[in-house]
Write a protein that holds these residues in place. Sequence first.
Motif, PDB file in Angstrom:
ATOM      1  N   SER A 253      11.161  -5.434 -12.122  1.00  0.00           N
ATOM      2  CA  SER A 253      12.030  -5.510 -11.479  1.00  0.00           C
ATOM      3  C   SER A 253      12.305  -5.504 -10.438  1.00  0.00           C
ATOM      4  N   LEU A 254      13.175  -6.503  -9.699  1.00  0.00           N
ATOM      5  CA  LEU A 254      13.374  -6.699  -7.944  1.00  0.00           C
ATOM      6  C   LEU A 254      13.271  -5.543  -7.226  1.00  0.00           C
ATOM      7  N   GLU A 255      13.798  -4.866  -7.887  1.00  0.00           N
ATOM      8  CA  GLU A 255      14.159  -3.472  -7.225  1.00  0.00           C
ATOM      9  C   GLU A 255      13.026  -2.034  -7.170  1.00  0.00           C
ATOM     10  N   GLU A 256      11.788  -2.441  -7.731  1.00  0.00           N
ATOM     11  CA  GLU A 256       9.992  -2.494  -8.006  1.00  0.00           C
ATOM     12  C   GLU A 256       9.876  -2.970  -6.885  1.00  0.00           C
ATOM     13  N   ARG A 257       9.982  -3.763  -6.804  1.00  0.00           N
ATOM     14  CA  ARG A 257       9.014  -5.630  -6.206  1.00  0.00           C
ATOM     15  C   ARG A 257       9.927  -5.172  -4.822  1.00  0.00           C
ATOM     16  N   VAL A 258      11.130  -4.794  -4.202  1.00  0.00           N
ATOM     17  CA  VAL A 258      11.751  -4.402  -2.935  1.00  0.00           C
ATOM     18  C   VAL A 258      10.151  -3.056  -3.010  1.00  0.00           C
ATOM     19  N   GLU A 259      10.616  -2.204  -3.443  1.00  0.00           N
ATOM     20  CA  GLU A 259      10.421  -0.625  -3.570  1.00  0.00           C
ATOM     21  C   GLU A 259       8.686  -0.738  -3.028  1.00  0.00           C
ATOM     22  N   HIS A 260       7.231  -1.774  -3.780  1.00  0.00           N
ATOM     23  CA  HIS A 260       6.591  -1.652  -3.735  1.00  0.00           C
ATOM     24  C   HIS A 260       6.339  -2.798  -2.192  1.00  0.00           C
ATOM     25  N   SER A 261       6.940  -3.115  -1.808  1.00  0.00           N
ATOM     26  CA  SER A 261       6.514  -4.016  -0.420  1.00  0.00           C
ATOM     27  C   SER A 261       6.781  -3.441   0.461  1.00  0.00           C
ATOM     28  N   HIS A 262       8.069  -2.780   0.744  1.00  0.00           N
ATOM     29  CA  HIS A 262       8.702  -2.048   1.887  1.00  0.00           C
ATOM     30  C   HIS A 262       7.529  -0.736   1.798  1.00  0.00           C
ATOM     31  N   ARG A 263       6.750  -0.191   1.114  1.00  0.00           N
ATOM     32  CA  ARG A 263       5.767   1.154   1.329  1.00  0.00           C
ATOM     33  C   ARG A 263       4.590   0.269   1.393  1.00  0.00           C
ATOM     34  N   ASN A 264       4.484  -1.420   0.831  1.00  0.00           N
ATOM     35  CA  ASN A 264       2.743  -1.507   1.316  1.00  0.00           C
ATOM     36  C   ASN A 264       2.858  -2.454   2.631  1.00  0.00           C
ATOM     37  N   TYR A 265       4.011  -3.209   2.884  1.00  0.00           N
ATOM     38  CA  TYR A 265       3.987  -4.259   4.386  1.00  0.00           C
ATOM     39  C   TYR A 265       4.928  -3.323   5.471  1.00  0.00           C
ATOM     40  N   ILE A 266       5.826  -2.250   4.843  1.00  0.00           N
ATOM     41  CA  ILE A 266       6.381  -1.724   6.075  1.00  0.00           C
ATOM     42  C   ILE A 266       5.626  -0.356   6.482  1.00  0.00           C
ATOM     43  N   LEU A 267       5.901   0.308   5.297  1.00  0.00           N
ATOM     44  CA  LEU A 267       5.146   2.171   5.799  1.00  0.00           C
ATOM     45  C   LEU A 267       3.432   1.833   5.643  1.00  0.00           C
ATOM     46  N   ASN A 268       2.790   1.587   5.286  1.00  0.00           N
ATOM     47  CA  ASN A 268       1.899   1.483   5.072  1.00  0.00           C
ATOM     48  C   ASN A 268       0.862   0.701   6.432  1.00  0.00           C
ATOM     49  N   LYS A 269       1.362  -0.729   6.617  1.00  0.00           N
ATOM     50  CA  LYS A 269       0.728  -0.993   7.304  1.00  0.00           C
ATOM     51  C   LYS A 269       1.561  -0.845   9.273  1.00  0.00           C
ATOM     52  N   LEU A 270       2.710   0.101   9.201  1.00  0.00           N
ATOM     53  CA  LEU A 270       2.651   0.371  10.914  1.00  0.00           C
ATOM     54  C   LEU A 270       1.743   1.489  11.026  1.00  0.00           C
ATOM     55  N   ALA A 271       1.356   2.410   9.907  1.00  0.00           N
ATOM     56  CA  ALA A 271       0.327   4.124   9.719  1.00  0.00           C
ATOM     57  C   ALA A 271      -0.653   3.004   9.655  1.00  0.00           C
ATOM     58  N   GLU A 272      -1.130   2.478   9.495  1.00  0.00           N
ATOM     59  CA  GLU A 272      -2.611   1.479   9.370  1.00  0.00           C
ATOM     60  C   GLU A 272      -3.199   1.003  11.450  1.00  0.00           C
ATOM     61  N   TRP A 273      -1.424   0.118  11.804  1.00  0.00           N
ATOM     62  CA  TRP A 273      -1.809  -0.247  13.135  1.00  0.00           C
ATOM     63  C   TRP A 273      -1.753   1.712  13.868  1.00  0.00           C
ATOM     64  N   GLN A 274      -1.272   2.229  13.911  1.00  0.00           N
ATOM     65  CA  GLN A 274      -0.894   3.367  14.093  1.00  0.00           C
ATOM     66  C   GLN A 274      -2.325   4.357  14.529  1.00  0.00           C
ATOM     67  N   GLN A 275      -3.368   4.001  12.989  1.00  0.00           N
ATOM     68  CA  GLN A 275      -4.557   4.500  12.808  1.00  0.00           C
ATOM     69  C   GLN A 275      -5.349   3.942  14.015  1.00  0.00           C
ATOM     70  N   GLN A 276      -4.882   2.185  14.368  1.00  0.00           N
ATOM     71  CA  GLN A 276      -5.914   1.510  14.624  1.00  0.00           C
ATOM     72  C   GLN A 276      -5.523   1.566  16.406  1.00  0.00           C
ATOM     73  N   LEU A 277      -4.785   1.338  17.168  1.00  0.00           N
ATOM     74  CA  LEU A 277      -3.824   1.634  18.419  1.00  0.00           C
ATOM     75  C   LEU A 277      -3.876   2.537  18.980  1.00  0.00           C
ATOM     76  N   GLY A 278      -3.184   4.378  17.873  1.00  0.00           N
ATOM     77  CA  GLY A 278      -3.194   4.906  18.848  1.00  0.00           C
ATOM     78  C   GLY A 278      -1.547   5.197  18.501  1.00  0.00           C
ATOM     79  N   GLU A 279      -0.475   5.733  19.004  1.00  0.00           N
ATOM     80  CA  GLU A 279       1.157   5.773  17.868  1.00  0.00           C
ATOM     81  C   GLU A 279       1.552   4.990  19.560  1.00  0.00           C
ATOM     82  N   ALA A 280       1.208   4.907  21.156  1.00  0.00           N
ATOM     83  CA  ALA A 280       1.999   4.927  21.948  1.00  0.00           C
ATOM     84  C   ALA A 280       1.977   2.746  21.502  1.00  0.00           C
ATOM     85  N   TYR A 281       0.786   1.879  21.510  1.00  0.00           N
ATOM     86  CA  TYR A 281       1.174   0.954  21.411  1.00  0.00           C
ATOM     87  C   TYR A 281       1.748   0.275  19.471  1.00  0.00           C
ATOM     88  N   ALA A 282       1.074   0.854  19.067  1.00  0.00           N
ATOM     89  CA  ALA A 282       1.328   0.390  17.464  1.00  0.00           C
ATOM     90  C   ALA A 282       2.830   0.069  17.059  1.00  0.00           C
TER      91      ALA A 282
END
Length: 372
Positions: A253-282
Amino acid sequence: MSAGLIDTSSNMALFRSIFLNDIPLIDTRAPIEFEKGAFPSSVSLPLMTNDERAKVGVCYKQHGQQAAIELGHSLVCGGVKEQRVAAWIEFARRNPQGYLYCWRGGLRSQICEQWMTEADCDYPRVDGGYKAMRRFLIDEFERICSQHPLLLLGGRTGCNKTALIEGSGRAADLEGLANHLGSSFGRRADGQPSQLNFENALAISMLKAERQAAQTGQPMLFEDEGRLLGRCVLPPALMAAMKRSSIVVLEASLEERVEHSHRNYILNKLAEWQQQLGEAYAFDTFAEDLTQALFRVRKRLGGVVYGEISNLLEQALNAHRKGDPEKHRGWIERLLVDYYDPMYDYQLRSRSDLIVFRGDRAAVCDWLNIEF
């Protein structure tokens, strides 16, 4: 296996064993060669540094092989030699089943083998070196693509096809190998492999998938991808095989796909940038990455739609900076509905005759015989 040059007649079996079993390898080439292309189970423990190799190369061109060998021995001697030999021996102690190699199994690996033997450490080198092993992978890759049936897992963006690929046991995870999420927004914080590294890892993954498929009697499984995964290019032989392969379509469903994309492209990616660059620049880097990804598809969106989604993205980023990431769902839904869905549906219609099954996650797992 005893030290010494590996018998050429056994190379095919040896290479297959190395790659199927992730046998540890010492790559004795210069770091610049290793960075350009190596194998997943290899480590860089070079005989010479990049500068030393360059000097020896110039000497070889100007004065011949013997002068180059003598220069090499003068550059790698004393404490430098002791340190490098000690590193090889330590690797051999931890990985007694391994091998060492250079570009063609020639002078560099011979010298490494000789020095290790003089230090009472027998360790075999690979006949033909990197070049022969790379040739083996290319030949096997093309053989598999031409001879074996593939099965593609398709579906609209956000269906989380990757989870089924990973759970099948008989798949090559193209996105994982390319370290990319497979769209304009798919860039990962830690970057992508070189094209040669991607191709080597892909060929090895296909060898393993072929073995597993043979054991289960099931076809090898691939995610339905385009030619490009970020900067990594799928080889022509695989693209040709995929164009003629049957397709299983995963529906969500569209709802499921929005949820997955939000988790994958927003929450997880920000966490990756934080791990790579640190909180100050991520966050700034994360925000710029999203903004540039949307900008790259502006022409296909059209000016009006691009402007509307861009405004939604800007509002979401402002809210996210203040601690609320939920507003991203708005622009993600618009992008799925106005861009990704029409594009994928159009591409799939042109191959509708190849579709052999479609259904939700439970149905597809059952059809593919994957544990849900």
